[in-house]
Design a protein around this motif. Structure first.
Motif, PDB file in Angstrom:
ATOM      1  N   GLN A  23      42.625  29.415 -56.656  1.00  0.00           N
ATOM      2  CA  GLN A  23      41.165  29.358 -56.683  1.00  0.00           C
ATOM      3  C   GLN A  23      40.582  28.365 -55.675  1.00  0.00           C
ATOM      4  O   GLN A  23      39.395  28.439 -55.351  1.00  0.00           O
ATOM      5  CB  GLN A  23      40.654  29.021 -58.092  1.00  0.00           C
ATOM      6  CG  GLN A  23      40.807  27.569 -58.497  1.00  0.00           C
ATOM      7  CD  GLN A  23      40.186  27.281 -59.865  1.00  0.00           C
ATOM      8  OE1 GLN A  23      40.280  28.083 -60.796  1.00  0.00           O
ATOM      9  NE2 GLN A  23      39.531  26.137 -59.990  1.00  0.00           N
ATOM     10  N   ASN A  24      41.387  27.446 -55.177  1.00  0.00           N
ATOM     11  CA  ASN A  24      40.891  26.488 -54.190  1.00  0.00           C
ATOM     12  C   ASN A  24      41.184  26.914 -52.755  1.00  0.00           C
ATOM     13  O   ASN A  24      40.848  26.196 -51.816  1.00  0.00           O
ATOM     14  CB  ASN A  24      41.494  25.102 -54.441  1.00  0.00           C
ATOM     15  CG  ASN A  24      41.035  24.519 -55.755  1.00  0.00           C
ATOM     16  OD1 ASN A  24      39.884  24.672 -56.146  1.00  0.00           O
ATOM     17  ND2 ASN A  24      41.941  23.856 -56.456  1.00  0.00           N
ATOM     18  N   GLY A  25      41.824  28.082 -52.594  1.00  0.00           N
ATOM     19  CA  GLY A  25      42.125  28.575 -51.259  1.00  0.00           C
ATOM     20  C   GLY A  25      40.914  29.227 -50.615  1.00  0.00           C
ATOM     21  O   GLY A  25      39.798  29.203 -51.156  1.00  0.00           O
ATOM     22  N   PHE A  26      41.128  29.836 -49.470  1.00  0.00           N
ATOM     23  CA  PHE A  26      40.045  30.424 -48.688  1.00  0.00           C
ATOM     24  C   PHE A  26      39.298  31.497 -49.474  1.00  0.00           C
ATOM     25  O   PHE A  26      38.120  31.355 -49.806  1.00  0.00           O
ATOM     26  CB  PHE A  26      40.621  30.969 -47.382  1.00  0.00           C
ATOM     27  CG  PHE A  26      39.678  31.782 -46.554  1.00  0.00           C
ATOM     28  CD1 PHE A  26      38.352  31.411 -46.410  1.00  0.00           C
ATOM     29  CD2 PHE A  26      40.125  32.915 -45.893  1.00  0.00           C
ATOM     30  CE1 PHE A  26      37.475  32.164 -45.641  1.00  0.00           C
ATOM     31  CE2 PHE A  26      39.269  33.669 -45.110  1.00  0.00           C
ATOM     32  CZ  PHE A  26      37.945  33.302 -44.992  1.00  0.00           C
ATOM     33  N   VAL A  27      39.982  32.587 -49.810  1.00  0.00           N
ATOM     34  CA  VAL A  27      39.330  33.667 -50.568  1.00  0.00           C
ATOM     35  C   VAL A  27      39.040  33.210 -51.992  1.00  0.00           C
ATOM     36  O   VAL A  27      37.978  33.496 -52.551  1.00  0.00           O
ATOM     37  CB  VAL A  27      40.193  34.937 -50.568  1.00  0.00           C
ATOM     38  CG1 VAL A  27      39.562  36.027 -51.433  1.00  0.00           C
ATOM     39  CG2 VAL A  27      40.394  35.449 -49.139  1.00  0.00           C
ATOM     40  N   GLY A  28      39.972  32.468 -52.587  1.00  0.00           N
ATOM     41  CA  GLY A  28      39.814  32.037 -53.972  1.00  0.00           C
ATOM     42  C   GLY A  28      38.570  31.212 -54.201  1.00  0.00           C
ATOM     43  O   GLY A  28      37.856  31.406 -55.199  1.00  0.00           O
ATOM     44  N   SER A  29      38.258  30.293 -53.303  1.00  0.00           N
ATOM     45  CA  SER A  29      37.084  29.443 -53.492  1.00  0.00           C
ATOM     46  C   SER A  29      35.801  30.260 -53.376  1.00  0.00           C
ATOM     47  O   SER A  29      34.835  30.028 -54.117  1.00  0.00           O
ATOM     48  CB  SER A  29      37.086  28.298 -52.479  1.00  0.00           C
ATOM     49  OG  SER A  29      37.053  28.775 -51.153  1.00  0.00           O
TER      50      SER A  29
END
Length: 372
Positions: free
Chosen positions: A9-15
């Motif tokens: 969730q803190n990655g590029f798409v995830g955020s």
């Protein structure tokens, strides 16, 4: 209300997905995920058991060892499948895969085999699974030299470096918010699809993209001009580019004043596109704004009085403070996904000119309130 958890969730798409789901708080409850959950069966089981929907985005994209990429990505899916089985979950699981599935490389194999593991789980457990075959994703806050060549070029052009095109092939692209909208649509549909091809929204040569980004550097970063934007791809690319500017060192940008015995003249904005220009007065001590946009391009220009403009990226705590004084007229542009405000910190009325690239539409305002 659907309870949605996002691995990565803190990655590029995830955020982007996490933040967008937050705009639909009456429809979705976000179940927070921590990457350390993959190292604890108890924590991972508790997370899985709490979710009606799991979007599996956690993965390794780049590493000097392709074998480590392969083992990491397949291993993460296996841990998720094990937790789904232990908890007897019937969640709708969505997984991001890649158009590289069909290529003869270990990254593509890791995505294909991971997707097949989840297909098998769904068939055995009676769960629902959607495997998203995704083209190249670009957008705001992507990690340069990792997520996308667009992120790399944007970073280089805003930090005094020179991009180099090593392979000028055509690339199928999708903007991260377009991908997020597709994922949310699939969550809402509540149907599984073992291999869902996500269509690209643009196909461009690498050199074409670089030409546009270099134009943004010349016109916008160096000249303050909003460039010509021909379509939604260019709009999204421009908004992506803007997020790589070092806001702390770039703003506020002072205007060029032309003075004579009559007074002064200042050009506030030069446009390659239209939009809406407005003017406000603000009495001392009053704050305007405290909202953010996900697509709009906006400029605040202080022409009289003293102001404090503040920006904060959604999901972070750092507040950027910019002090402007009408004796030296200046502007600050608002990046997407940054909540912002403007406060009169002087003793006289504050005069501000606002420009935004689209007229206000109450049915599609793209304005979300959050205190800086």
């Amino acid at each position: 209300m659907k309870r949605v958890g996002i691995t990565g969730q803190n990655g590029f798409v995830g955020s982007h997905l996490y933040n967008t789901l937050g705009l639909f708080s009456e429809e979705f409850e976000r179940i927070d995920f921590n990457k350390e959950f993959f190292e604890s069966e108890n924590d991972l089981d508790a997370f899985v058991a709490s979710c009606d929907v799991i979007v599996h985005l956690a993965a390794m994209n780049r590493h000097e060892s392709e074998q480590i990429i392969y083992e990491t990505n397949v291993g993460l899916v296996q841990k998720l499948v094990d937790a789904l089985r232990r908890t007897g979950s019937k969640a709708h699981v969505l997984m991001s895969s890649s158009t590289q599935e069909e290529r003869d490389n270990l990254y593509g194999r890791s995505k294909r085999e991971g997707r097949e593991l989840l297909v098998s789980w769904a068939q055995e457990a009676g769960g629902k699974f959607t495997g998203l075959i995704i083209p190249n994703v670009f957008g705001a806050f992507g990690k340069p030299f990792y997520n996308s060549f667009v992120a790399t070029f944007s970073y280089q052009l805003t930090h005094g470096e020179t991009p180099i095109v090593s392979n000028d092939g055509e690339v199928k692209l999708i903007y991260v918010q377009e991908l997020v909208d597709t994922i949310i649509q699939e969550i809402r549909s509540d149907k599984g699809n073992a291999k869902l091809l996500v269509e690209p929204t643009a196909v461009k040569k690498v050199s074409e993209v670089l030409d546009l980004l270099e134009d943004y550097k010349t016109k916008y970063l160096e000249g303050g001009e909003i460039p010509v934007i021909k379509d939604s791809f260019e709009h999204n690319l421009f908004n992506t580019y803007r997020t790589y500017i070092d806001h702390k060192s770039h703003y506020p940008v002072k205007f060029v004043q032309h003075t004579d015995p009559r007074g002064a003249f200042v050009e506030v904005i030069r446009l390659g596109i239209g939009g809406q220009c407005s003017f406000s007065t603000t009495v001392p001590g009053i704050t305007r704004g405290n909202h953010y946009h996900t697509r709009k391009i906006e400029r605040f220009a202080v022409i009289k009085g003293k102001a404090l403009i503040q920006l904060r990226k959604i999901g972070t705590d750092e507040v950027l403070d910019f002090y402007l004084d009408g004796t030296e007229p200046a502007y600050v542009d608002m990046p997407i996904w940054y909540t912002h405000n403007i406060k009169n910190i002087g003793e006289e009325e504050l005069y501000t000119i606002f420009w935004i690239n689209e007229p206000f539409n109450p049915e599609d305002a793209d304005t979300y309130f959050e205190v800086v």
